[in-house]
Design an enzyme around this catalytic site. Structure first.
Site, PDB file in Angstrom:
ATOM      1  CE  LYS A   1      -2.281   1.685   3.742  1.00 56.53           C
ATOM      2  NZ  LYS A   1      -2.073   3.158   3.708  1.00 56.53           N
TER       3      LYS A   1
ATOM      4  CG  ASP B   1      -4.648   4.449   1.754  1.00 56.08           C
ATOM      5  OD1 ASP B   1      -5.797   4.890   1.621  1.00 56.08           O
ATOM      6  OD2 ASP B   1      -4.092   4.317   2.864  1.00 56.08           O
TER       7      ASP B   1
ATOM      8  CE  LYS C   1      -7.268   6.580   4.464  1.00 58.39           C
ATOM      9  NZ  LYS C   1      -5.855   6.200   4.374  1.00 58.39           N
TER      10      LYS C   1
ATOM     11  CG  ASP D   1     -12.021  18.437  -4.490  1.00 56.60           C
ATOM     12  OD1 ASP D   1     -12.981  19.214  -4.670  1.00 56.60           O
ATOM     13  OD2 ASP D   1     -10.850  18.826  -4.356  1.00 56.60           O
TER      14      ASP D   1
ATOM     15  NE  ARG E   1       1.595   2.695  12.935  1.00 58.91           N
ATOM     16  CZ  ARG E   1       0.696   3.505  13.485  1.00 58.91           C
ATOM     17  NH1 ARG E   1       1.092   4.491  14.270  1.00 58.91           N
ATOM     18  NH2 ARG E   1      -0.589   3.336  13.255  1.00 58.91           N
TER      19      ARG E   1
HETATM   20  O1  C5P Z   1       0.793   1.041  10.911  1.00 55.22           O
HETATM   21  P1  C5P Z   1      -0.614   0.598  10.753  1.00 55.22           P
HETATM   22  O2  C5P Z   1      -0.769  -0.907  10.655  1.00 55.22           O
HETATM   23  O3  C5P Z   1      -1.560   1.222  11.767  1.00 55.22           O
HETATM   24  O4  C5P Z   1      -1.025   1.176   9.308  1.00 55.22           O
HETATM   25  C1  C5P Z   1      -2.343   1.171   8.832  1.00 55.22           C
HETATM   26  C2  C5P Z   1      -2.375   1.833   7.493  1.00 55.22           C
HETATM   27  O5  C5P Z   1      -3.727   1.809   6.995  1.00 55.22           O
HETATM   28  C3  C5P Z   1      -1.956   3.298   7.474  1.00 55.22           C
HETATM   29  O6  C5P Z   1      -1.253   3.501   6.261  1.00 55.22           O
HETATM   30  C4  C5P Z   1      -3.245   4.082   7.461  1.00 55.22           C
HETATM   31  O7  C5P Z   1      -3.153   5.281   6.726  1.00 55.22           O
HETATM   32  C5  C5P Z   1      -4.181   3.127   6.729  1.00 55.22           C
HETATM   33  N1  C5P Z   1      -5.617   3.262   7.023  1.00 55.22           N
HETATM   34  C6  C5P Z   1      -6.139   3.137   8.300  1.00 55.22           C
HETATM   35  N2  C5P Z   1      -7.495   3.267   8.514  1.00 55.22           N
HETATM   36  C7  C5P Z   1      -8.319   3.526   7.490  1.00 55.22           C
HETATM   37  C8  C5P Z   1      -7.784   3.638   6.195  1.00 55.22           C
HETATM   38  C9  C5P Z   1      -6.419   3.496   5.999  1.00 55.22           C
HETATM   39  O8  C5P Z   1      -5.415   2.873   9.241  1.00 55.22           O
HETATM   40  N3  C5P Z   1      -9.620   3.594   7.687  1.00 55.22           N
END
Ligand code: C5P
Length: 238
Positions: free
Chosen positions: A34, A61, A63, A66, A216
């Site tokens: 992603k 991603d 998002k 607009d 992470r």
């Molecule tokens: O590090 P972590 O596992 O929390 O990353 C989750 C990823 O998913 C991040 O890139 C975040 O921007 C994305 N995301 C999210 N919740 C959403 C949509 C996308 O955490 N509803």
């Protein structure tokens, strides 16, 4: 080493070099990445070109939200970059979603490429009940997520981004074949960071998710390849 196409690793890095190093390190343990705002704003389309050269699948991603015309124009450009999945915010509303779906199909046809999957973000997985209350919506988080998912489906989108907590309700409301991509996934015992509505990788898939997004817990691991392989192993049996 077997990767699993249901595992999408979030490349949340501020530079192209760090993202490339992570991809090289994870090797064949990860086949789907992603690219979010941070990396895309830093590296632009060069990260997509790199991932394609490496034979990886890409979820872009960004998002988008607009007015319909602006989102449609942006999606026409992004579709031609060759991502496998792109997203917009469902709260942009039915007209924006319909314009987005049409733009992706048209741009793919013009470029003679398969259309990327277009999915809608429902309610961010970092949102807890207290923050949600501040938005002053009518129902619960789950009600709102299901309503937004149905709206996205009716507008012709392929699926949604949602928390694993709502995956089962979305599956029931939107039927089989609808993509449910869930961030907020944490292996048992790992740090939540800023996520609130979380599940384990296997738990998310059992709830009806088609893909899980993990950032992470893999990108900050001392051994990223081992962390990714452990999650791929956990979900293999689901
Ligand atoms: O590090 P972590 O596992 O929390 O990353 C989750 C990823 O998913 C991040 O890139 C975040 O921007 C994305 N995301 C999210 N919740 C959403 C949509 C996308 O955490 N509803």
């Amino acid at each position: 080493m077997h990767s699993d196409k249901r595992l999408i690793v979030a490349l949340d890095f501020p530079t192209l070099e760090e993202a490339k190093a992570c991809v090289k390190e994870c090797g064949d343990a990860v086949s789907y990445y992603k690219v979010g705002m941070e990396l895309y704003y830093a590296a632009g389309s060069s990260i997509l070109a790199f991932l394609k050269e490496e034979g990886k699948q890409i979820f872009l991603d960004l998002k988008l939200q607009d007015i319909p015309n602006t989102v449609a124009g942006a999606l026409k450009v992004l579709t031609k970059l060759g991502a496998d999945m792109i997203n917009v915010h469902a709260v942009g509303g039915p007209k924006m979603l319909a314009a987005a779906a049409k733009a992706v199909q048209e741009a793919a046809a013009e470029a003679n490429k398969p259309a990327p999957k277009l999915i809608a973000v429902t309610i961010l997985t970092s949102m807890d009940e207290e923050q949600f209350a501040a938005l002053n919506y009518k129902g619960s988080i789950a009600d709102e997520v299901v309503a937004l998912a149905k709206m996205a489906k009716d507008a012709g989108l392929d699926g949604v981004v949602a928390s694993p907590m709502e995956a089962a309700a979305i599956r029931k409301a939107c039927g089989p074949g609808f993509l449910i991509v869930t961030p907020g996934v944490r292996p048992a015992g790992s740090a939540l960071n800023d996520q609130s509505r979380v599940a384990t990788p296997a738990g998310a898939l059992r709830n009806g998710s088609t893909h899980i997004v993990v950032g992470r817990p893999i990108t900050k691991a001392a051994d990223r390849k081992a962390a990714a392989a452990a999650i791929a192993e956990e979900i293999k049996g689901v």
